[in-house]
Design a protein around this motif. Structure first.
Motif, mmCIF file in Angstrom:
data_model
loop_
_atom_site.group_PDB
_atom_site.id
_atom_site.type_symbol
_atom_site.label_atom_id
_atom_site.label_comp_id
_atom_site.label_asym_id
_atom_site.label_seq_id
_atom_site.Cartn_x
_atom_site.Cartn_y
_atom_site.Cartn_z
ATOM 1 N N GLU A 24 0.833 -1.235 -0.017
ATOM 2 C CA GLU A 24 -0.115 0.036 -0.072
ATOM 3 C C GLU A 24 0.785 1.275 -0.166
ATOM 4 O OE1 GLU A 24 0.162 -1.086 4.562
ATOM 5 O OE2 GLU A 24 0.401 -1.939 2.522
ATOM 6 N N ASP A 25 2.074 1.098 0.239
ATOM 7 C CA ASP A 25 3.129 2.146 0.028
ATOM 8 C C ASP A 25 3.768 2.597 -0.853
ATOM 9 O OD1 ASP A 25 5.574 3.734 0.906
ATOM 10 O OD2 ASP A 25 4.727 3.722 2.869
ATOM 11 N N LYS A 26 3.546 3.598 -1.698
ATOM 12 C CA LYS A 26 4.327 3.899 -2.969
ATOM 13 C C LYS A 26 5.858 3.818 -2.971
ATOM 14 C CE LYS A 26 4.370 7.625 -6.496
ATOM 15 N NZ LYS A 26 4.307 9.074 -6.831
ATOM 16 N N ARG A 27 6.331 4.315 -2.066
ATOM 17 C CA ARG A 27 7.748 4.003 -1.855
ATOM 18 C C ARG A 27 8.106 2.458 -2.062
ATOM 19 N NH1 ARG A 27 8.597 6.655 3.748
ATOM 20 N NH2 ARG A 27 6.734 5.494 4.076
ATOM 21 N N VAL A 28 7.599 1.661 -1.107
ATOM 22 C CA VAL A 28 7.819 0.187 -1.252
ATOM 23 C C VAL A 28 7.520 -0.358 -2.612
ATOM 24 C CG1 VAL A 28 7.190 -2.158 -0.321
ATOM 25 C CG2 VAL A 28 7.343 -0.204 1.153
ATOM 26 N N LYS A 49 -3.180 -6.484 -6.110
ATOM 27 C CA LYS A 49 -2.657 -6.076 -7.413
ATOM 28 C C LYS A 49 -3.136 -4.930 -8.029
ATOM 29 C CE LYS A 49 -1.002 -8.245 -11.684
ATOM 30 N NZ LYS A 49 -0.978 -9.616 -12.483
ATOM 31 N N THR A 50 -4.117 -4.668 -8.119
ATOM 32 C CA THR A 50 -4.990 -3.637 -8.807
ATOM 33 C C THR A 50 -4.373 -2.347 -8.088
ATOM 34 O OG1 THR A 50 -6.889 -4.856 -9.441
ATOM 35 C CG2 THR A 50 -7.070 -2.619 -9.557
ATOM 36 N N GLU A 51 -4.381 -2.433 -6.857
ATOM 37 C CA GLU A 51 -4.167 -0.999 -6.235
ATOM 38 C C GLU A 51 -2.613 -0.768 -6.243
ATOM 39 O OE1 GLU A 51 -5.967 1.122 -4.716
ATOM 40 O OE2 GLU A 51 -7.516 -0.030 -5.458
ATOM 41 N N PHE A 55 -0.004 2.857 -8.948
ATOM 42 C CA PHE A 55 0.904 3.415 -8.769
ATOM 43 C C PHE A 55 1.879 3.750 -9.811
ATOM 44 C CE2 PHE A 55 0.651 1.964 -4.161
ATOM 45 C CZ PHE A 55 0.586 3.168 -3.475
ATOM 46 N N GLY A 56 1.887 3.142 -10.963
ATOM 47 C CA GLY A 56 2.494 3.137 -12.403
ATOM 48 C C GLY A 56 3.992 2.861 -12.368
ATOM 49 N N PHE A 57 4.428 1.922 -11.509
ATOM 50 C CA PHE A 57 5.749 1.409 -11.654
ATOM 51 C C PHE A 57 5.645 -0.040 -12.564
ATOM 52 C CE2 PHE A 57 5.762 3.764 -7.664
ATOM 53 C CZ PHE A 57 6.587 4.688 -8.096
ATOM 54 N N ASP A 58 6.841 -0.581 -13.039
ATOM 55 C CA ASP A 58 6.828 -1.632 -13.617
ATOM 56 C C ASP A 58 7.057 -2.741 -12.794
ATOM 57 O OD1 ASP A 58 7.624 -3.660 -15.410
ATOM 58 O OD2 ASP A 58 9.416 -2.976 -16.151
#
Length: 341
Positions: A24-28, A49-51, A55-58
């Protein structure tokens, strides 16, 4: 920094799998993407997975596990139930988990616990959490299901401190270890000795330095005395004796003020004859107040990079992140965890 590059390269060669509990954490999530992209480790990332993909990362190459839909959930619930069987809830007086179903319900609500169970089962080699959870919430599953290594009584932590560009005149390789700055609030003499021995092991195996361990105080070899009978100096002196008895092969000494520990000219003056005074690279603080303040001053005012906290004493590698961590710090902690495995 060369040390960080070497750390990540060694982790890459180790080929370990690390579970990250905080999808749930963008940095992680970004760190998980970078770790896999650079080949530092294989990653199991817990979350929806959907959430995570929002965040938009590969995420290619990252194994995303949603505990609520995981085929292994029953297996992990059984592990939790067995690990806590016979334990009583202090508030209710009833067993923590009445049955496996109750253990499963609890694990599905607590992804940090779920990550610890993945590690316990051997489906990962190490565990990293804490970006958005407290140290207590991160370490509790470790203490409850991973538990301490054989013969170890004290779980502790240290930071690997890396000098800024230009190095440091006292430490030619620019690497130091600080312990314990994150877990033990007011360690006893015996706990302090355990912290010193464990930190020396981390210094050698992870930081790659030959540990010279200084137990720190406001006093050097009896130069200061305790006010109001607090025994602050006496505790450090006692810890030095215990540590020397437990690990006589270590270059370890104290009690030292910091300048006497690191500066040769001061060490020679204040502690003549000590092989550690003036040459220390592994520094053991008397309590968490001193340790936490010390490493943050070093990082924020001195420009040193703090890698950690590196947890010590668990049966399997389990590490806690600072809630103020950035992406690079998460990646470095993953690398350290891989090398502990």
């Amino acid at each position: 920094m060369d040390f960080v590059k070497e750390l990540r390269a060694k982790a890459k060669a180790a080929g370990k799998t690390i579970v990250l509990c905080e999808g749930e954490d963008k940095r992680v999530v970004e760190a998980a993407s970078l770790v896999v992209k650079e080949g530092i480790a294989k990653i199991i990332l817990l979350g929806n997975k959907t959430e995570i993909e929002k965040f938009g990362f590969d995420m290619s190459g990252v194994t995303i596990v949603d505990p609520t839909a995981d085929a292994n959930a029953d297996k992990y619930a059984e592990l939790l139930y067995k690990a806590r069987e016979g334990k009583i809830n202090k508030k209710t007086g009833a067993p923590e988990y009445a049955d496996v179903a109750a253990a499963k319900a609890a694990a599905l609500k607590d992804y940090t616990m779920y990550g610890a169970l993945i590690l316990k089962a051997g489906d990962a080699d190490g565990f990293v959490s804490g970006a958005c959870h407290s140290t207590a919430n991160t370490l509790r599953p470790g203490l409850q299901v991973i538990k301490t290594a054989p013969g170890i009584k004290t779980v502790s932590s240290c930071f690997i401190m890396v000098a800024p560009e230009g190095g440091n005149k006292y430490l030619s390789d620019g690497i130091a270890v600080f312990g314990d700055c994150a877990i033990n609030i007011e360690p006893s003499a015996e706990e302090l000795a355990d912290i010193a021995i464990a930190s020396a092991d981390t210094a050698k195996k992870i930081a790659g330095i030959d540990p010279k361990v200084a137990l720190l105080s406001f006093s050097t070899k009896g130069s200061g005395s305790d006010a109001k009978g607090l025994n602050t100096v006496g505790k450090v002196v006692e810890a030095v004796g215990i540590a020397k008895q437990k690990a006589p092969e270590l270059a370890l000494d104290g009690e030292f003020q910091f300048d006497a520990a690191i500066a040769p000219e001061v060490g020679e003056l204040k502690a003549p004859g000590s092989s550690v005074a003036g040459h220390a690279n592994t520094f053991i603080f008397p309590n968490i107040n001193a340790g936490n303040i010390g490493y943050k001053i070093c990082a924020r005012m001195g420009g040193w990079k703090a890698i950690g906290p590196v947890c010590q004493g668990f049966a399997k590698p389990l590490n806690d992140l600072s809630r103020g961590c950035n992406v690079d710090e998460i990646v470095d902690t993953v690398a350290v965890t891989a090398l502990q495995a």
